[in-house]
Write a protein that holds these residues in place. Structure first.
Motif, PDB file in Angstrom:
ATOM      1  N   ALA A 233       0.827  -1.208   0.000  1.00  0.00           N
ATOM      2  CA  ALA A 233       0.000   0.000   0.000  1.00  0.00           C
ATOM      3  C   ALA A 233       0.865   1.264   0.000  1.00  0.00           C
ATOM      4  CB  ALA A 233      -0.927  -0.011   1.214  1.00  0.00           C
ATOM      5  N   THR A 234       1.955   1.248   0.769  1.00  0.00           N
ATOM      6  CA  THR A 234       2.855   2.404   0.815  1.00  0.00           C
ATOM      7  C   THR A 234       3.550   2.605  -0.535  1.00  0.00           C
ATOM      8  OG1 THR A 234       3.254   1.987   3.169  1.00  0.00           O
ATOM      9  CG2 THR A 234       4.793   3.442   2.038  1.00  0.00           C
ATOM     10  N   ALA A 235       4.007   1.522  -1.135  1.00  0.00           N
ATOM     11  CA  ALA A 235       4.648   1.621  -2.453  1.00  0.00           C
ATOM     12  C   ALA A 235       3.650   2.084  -3.508  1.00  0.00           C
ATOM     13  CB  ALA A 235       5.248   0.277  -2.839  1.00  0.00           C
ATOM     14  N   LEU A 236       2.385   1.677  -3.362  1.00  0.00           N
ATOM     15  CA  LEU A 236       1.368   2.037  -4.355  1.00  0.00           C
ATOM     16  C   LEU A 236       1.120   3.541  -4.387  1.00  0.00           C
ATOM     17  CD1 LEU A 236      -0.833   1.183  -6.374  1.00  0.00           C
ATOM     18  CD2 LEU A 236      -2.391   0.943  -4.433  1.00  0.00           C
ATOM     19  N   ILE A 237       0.937   4.150  -3.212  1.00  0.00           N
ATOM     20  CA  ILE A 237       0.661   5.588  -3.201  1.00  0.00           C
ATOM     21  C   ILE A 237       1.880   6.379  -3.684  1.00  0.00           C
ATOM     22  CG2 ILE A 237       1.320   5.848  -0.758  1.00  0.00           C
ATOM     23  CD1 ILE A 237      -0.764   8.037  -0.528  1.00  0.00           C
ATOM     24  N   ALA A 238       3.075   5.896  -3.383  1.00  0.00           N
ATOM     25  CA  ALA A 238       4.283   6.577  -3.873  1.00  0.00           C
ATOM     26  C   ALA A 238       4.385   6.466  -5.391  1.00  0.00           C
ATOM     27  CB  ALA A 238       5.518   5.988  -3.201  1.00  0.00           C
ATOM     28  N   LEU A 239       4.057   5.294  -5.932  1.00  0.00           N
ATOM     29  CA  LEU A 239       4.117   5.099  -7.384  1.00  0.00           C
ATOM     30  C   LEU A 239       3.103   5.974  -8.106  1.00  0.00           C
ATOM     31  CD1 LEU A 239       5.256   3.529  -9.792  1.00  0.00           C
ATOM     32  CD2 LEU A 239       3.532   1.767  -9.372  1.00  0.00           C
ATOM     33  N   VAL A 240       1.870   6.002  -7.576  1.00  0.00           N
ATOM     34  CA  VAL A 240       0.831   6.839  -8.184  1.00  0.00           C
ATOM     35  C   VAL A 240       1.243   8.318  -8.137  1.00  0.00           C
ATOM     36  CG1 VAL A 240      -1.543   7.657  -7.933  1.00  0.00           C
ATOM     37  CG2 VAL A 240      -1.036   5.217  -7.726  1.00  0.00           C
ATOM     38  N   ALA A 241       1.800   8.728  -6.999  1.00  0.00           N
ATOM     39  CA  ALA A 241       2.230  10.126  -6.854  1.00  0.00           C
ATOM     40  C   ALA A 241       3.329  10.469  -7.850  1.00  0.00           C
ATOM     41  CB  ALA A 241       2.707  10.367  -5.433  1.00  0.00           C
ATOM     42  N   HIS A 242       4.275   9.572  -8.044  1.00  0.00           N
ATOM     43  CA  HIS A 242       5.390   9.866  -8.946  1.00  0.00           C
ATOM     44  C   HIS A 242       4.938   9.882 -10.396  1.00  0.00           C
ATOM     45  CE1 HIS A 242       9.578  10.276 -10.015  1.00  0.00           C
ATOM     46  NE2 HIS A 242       9.467   9.269 -10.872  1.00  0.00           N
ATOM     47  N   VAL A 243       4.031   8.946 -10.750  1.00  0.00           N
ATOM     48  CA  VAL A 243       3.550   8.915 -12.129  1.00  0.00           C
ATOM     49  C   VAL A 243       2.710  10.149 -12.437  1.00  0.00           C
ATOM     50  CG1 VAL A 243       2.044   7.690 -13.747  1.00  0.00           C
ATOM     51  CG2 VAL A 243       3.617   6.411 -12.295  1.00  0.00           C
ATOM     52  N   GLN A 244       1.881  10.572 -11.477  1.00  0.00           N
ATOM     53  CA  GLN A 244       1.007  11.723 -11.731  1.00  0.00           C
ATOM     54  C   GLN A 244       1.741  13.054 -11.605  1.00  0.00           C
ATOM     55  OE1 GLN A 244      -2.665  11.834  -9.456  1.00  0.00           O
ATOM     56  NE2 GLN A 244      -2.814  14.066  -9.659  1.00  0.00           N
ATOM     57  N   LEU A 245       2.545  13.213 -10.546  1.00  0.00           N
ATOM     58  CA  LEU A 245       3.180  14.502 -10.286  1.00  0.00           C
ATOM     59  C   LEU A 245       4.554  14.635 -10.919  1.00  0.00           C
ATOM     60  CD1 LEU A 245       2.191  14.785  -6.502  1.00  0.00           C
ATOM     61  CD2 LEU A 245       0.968  15.682  -8.494  1.00  0.00           C
ATOM     62  N   GLY A 246       5.295  13.521 -10.964  1.00  0.00           N
ATOM     63  CA  GLY A 246       6.609  13.550 -11.594  1.00  0.00           C
ATOM     64  C   GLY A 246       7.671  14.303 -10.815  1.00  0.00           C
ATOM     65  N   ASP A 247       7.430  14.572  -9.539  1.00  0.00           N
ATOM     66  CA  ASP A 247       8.391  15.305  -8.709  1.00  0.00           C
ATOM     67  C   ASP A 247       8.982  14.335  -7.681  1.00  0.00           C
ATOM     68  OD1 ASP A 247       9.796  16.954  -6.998  1.00  0.00           O
ATOM     69  OD2 ASP A 247       8.298  18.549  -6.995  1.00  0.00           O
ATOM     70  N   PRO A 248      10.276  13.998  -7.786  1.00  0.00           N
ATOM     71  CA  PRO A 248      10.863  13.042  -6.841  1.00  0.00           C
ATOM     72  C   PRO A 248      10.803  13.515  -5.391  1.00  0.00           C
ATOM     73  CG  PRO A 248      12.289  13.349  -8.745  1.00  0.00           C
ATOM     74  CD  PRO A 248      11.220  14.389  -8.838  1.00  0.00           C
ATOM     75  N   THR A 249      10.919  14.808  -5.159  1.00  0.00           N
ATOM     76  CA  THR A 249      10.885  15.323  -3.784  1.00  0.00           C
ATOM     77  C   THR A 249       9.513  15.115  -3.154  1.00  0.00           C
ATOM     78  OG1 THR A 249      12.525  17.009  -4.364  1.00  0.00           O
ATOM     79  CG2 THR A 249      11.288  17.332  -2.329  1.00  0.00           C
ATOM     80  N   VAL A 250       8.473  15.447  -3.917  1.00  0.00           N
ATOM     81  CA  VAL A 250       7.102  15.249  -3.416  1.00  0.00           C
ATOM     82  C   VAL A 250       6.821  13.761  -3.231  1.00  0.00           C
ATOM     83  CG1 VAL A 250       4.654  15.602  -3.914  1.00  0.00           C
ATOM     84  CG2 VAL A 250       6.312  17.381  -4.481  1.00  0.00           C
ATOM     85  N   THR A 251       7.282  12.946  -4.171  1.00  0.00           N
ATOM     86  CA  THR A 251       7.083  11.493  -4.060  1.00  0.00           C
ATOM     87  C   THR A 251       7.743  10.950  -2.797  1.00  0.00           C
ATOM     88  OG1 THR A 251       7.022  11.261  -6.463  1.00  0.00           O
ATOM     89  CG2 THR A 251       7.471   9.278  -5.175  1.00  0.00           C
ATOM     90  N   LEU A 252       8.964  11.412  -2.527  1.00  0.00           N
ATOM     91  CA  LEU A 252       9.672  10.969  -1.324  1.00  0.00           C
ATOM     92  C   LEU A 252       8.937  11.411  -0.065  1.00  0.00           C
ATOM     93  CD1 LEU A 252      12.165   9.580  -0.151  1.00  0.00           C
ATOM     94  CD2 LEU A 252      13.355  11.786  -0.248  1.00  0.00           C
ATOM     95  N   ALA A 253       8.381  12.628  -0.086  1.00  0.00           N
ATOM     96  CA  ALA A 253       7.633  13.130   1.078  1.00  0.00           C
ATOM     97  C   ALA A 253       6.378  12.289   1.309  1.00  0.00           C
ATOM     98  CB  ALA A 253       7.267  14.593   0.872  1.00  0.00           C
TER      99      ALA A 253
END
Length: 381
Positions: free
Chosen positions: A258-278
């Protein structure tokens, strides 16, 4: 000759042959049982789910039966019908919600198909340009549409499973009033039948308590993940929250996925590594606090299972029954722990399955259950 080895007695040879034969029969029986578990997986998964839901109804029926309308108490038959209707409605509603969210995820995934490979490959940029390009090419070669069709067909099977589970629960309700009579006639000894009944009640109480605590913790975690996804403007916030709620019923692995899923969705949609890491860090903290601190605190001594045993049970039932087996692994392990605790020949397995090596004792079995699933006092009923 002085150095000839001593001759073994014929009795020892017969004992060795008997042990070898017994071992071979055990291996054959295990192989046959494993074959049947795999071949009849759909029916057995539905039956196991129905039994677990039926065990929940014992407390639900008692809770409804203790309610009063003025001076009158609700009859047990009416309470049973009400509990059956509630279970059917809950299953149908949950299935409808899951199917709707699966459809949303599938549609959104199709829209992300073109940019997902480059977004995921960018996560491995620290390995170098060649490695990043290799990962990008590998992801592009994946036929996403075939996996989505497979996921859609499996999701459609949930409706059939829901109907079958409701039918099983209904037939179990019909057999409920004769259960004690059948148990006494099957065992033969009234004292032993009472002991078996107490073991069954112990299993029901422990599984019900586990499911109650897990449902509350999973709901809180799913709600917090939904708020997190909504705060960062993720399109699949609702779906991620619901999927997190469902995945948290899978011990250990579910929270990681579940944690990896929300990070993956965030990175694919937003494309910002800093936000994805947060987002990944915040979601990880939520999962850790709820799953590793609050969950064990609420479980207390009611679910003293070995962590290594949970992993083994998860791996075995996941291999045999797939994802549904992962959801059922802990309830099945609770049942095995209680049964092995009260069978002298199997007690060593109970020691291995328990967390501290202290499985349930006969003295604990004699202690009456004072409160039901809803925390109400049942000693005066």
């Amino acid at each position: 000759m002085l150095h000839d080895p001593p001759q073994r007695a014929p009795k020892d040879k017969r004992n060795d042959a008997a042990r070898l034969q017994t071992g071979a029969l055990v291996i054959i029986a295990f192989a046959v049982a494993l074959f049947l578990l795999v071949q009849a997986r759909f029916m057995l998964i539905s039956l196991a789910t129905a039994i677990i839901l039926f065990s929940l109804t014992s407390d639900v029926i008692n809770f409804i039966g203790r309610q009063r309308i003025g001076p009158f108490r609700i009859p047990n038959a009416l309470a049973s019908i009400a509990a059956m209707v509630l279970i059917a409605l809950a299953l149908i509603t949950l299935t409808s919600i899951l199917l709707a969210q699966v459809n949303t995820v599938l549609v959104t995934t199709l829209s992300y198909t073109e940019r997902a490979p480059s977004a995921v490959a960018s996560l491995f940029s620290w390995l170098g340009a060649d490695s990043q390009m290799a990962i990008f090419n590998a992801l592009q070669s994946v036929d996403v549409s075939s996996y989505l069709r497979s996921a859609a067909s499996q999701a459609t099977g949930m409706t059939q499973a829901t109907v079958l589970v409701i039918l099983f629960v209904g037939f179990l309700f019909a057999e409920r009033i004769w259960f004690q009579t059948k148990l006494h006639n099957f065992v033969g000894d009234p004292v032993q039948a009472e002991r078996v009944g107490k073991i069954i009640q112990s299993i029901i109480h422990r599984v019900n308590y586990y499911l109650l605590v897990k449902t509350v913790i999973s709901a809180i975690t799913g709600a917090m993940i939904y708020v997190l996804a909504k705060a960062f403007g993720l399109e699949l916030a609702t779906s991620i929250g619901i999927i997190t709620f469902v995945l948290n019923f899978i011990p250990n692995i579910g929270s990681i996925v579940a944690t990896a899923l929300i990070a993956l969705v965030a990175h694919v949609q937003l494309g910002d590594p800093t936000v994805t890491l947060a987002i990944f860090a915040i979601a990880g903290v939520i999962q850790f606090v709820n799953g590793s601190i609050i969950d064990p605190m609420l479980m207390g001594r009611a679910l003293r299972l070995s962590s290594f045993g949970i992993i083994l049970s998860l791996a075995f039932w996941g291999a045999v029954w797939g994802i549904p087996g992962m959801f059922l692994s802990v309830p099945i392990m609770v049942m095995l722990l209680v049964v092995c605790s009260h069978v002298p020949g199997l007690r060593p397995f109970a020691i291995l399955l328990s967390r501290e090596g202290l499985p349930e004792s006969e003295r604990m079995l004699e202690q009456p259950i004072e409160r039901d699933l809803f925390g109400q006092d049942i000693t005066n009923d």
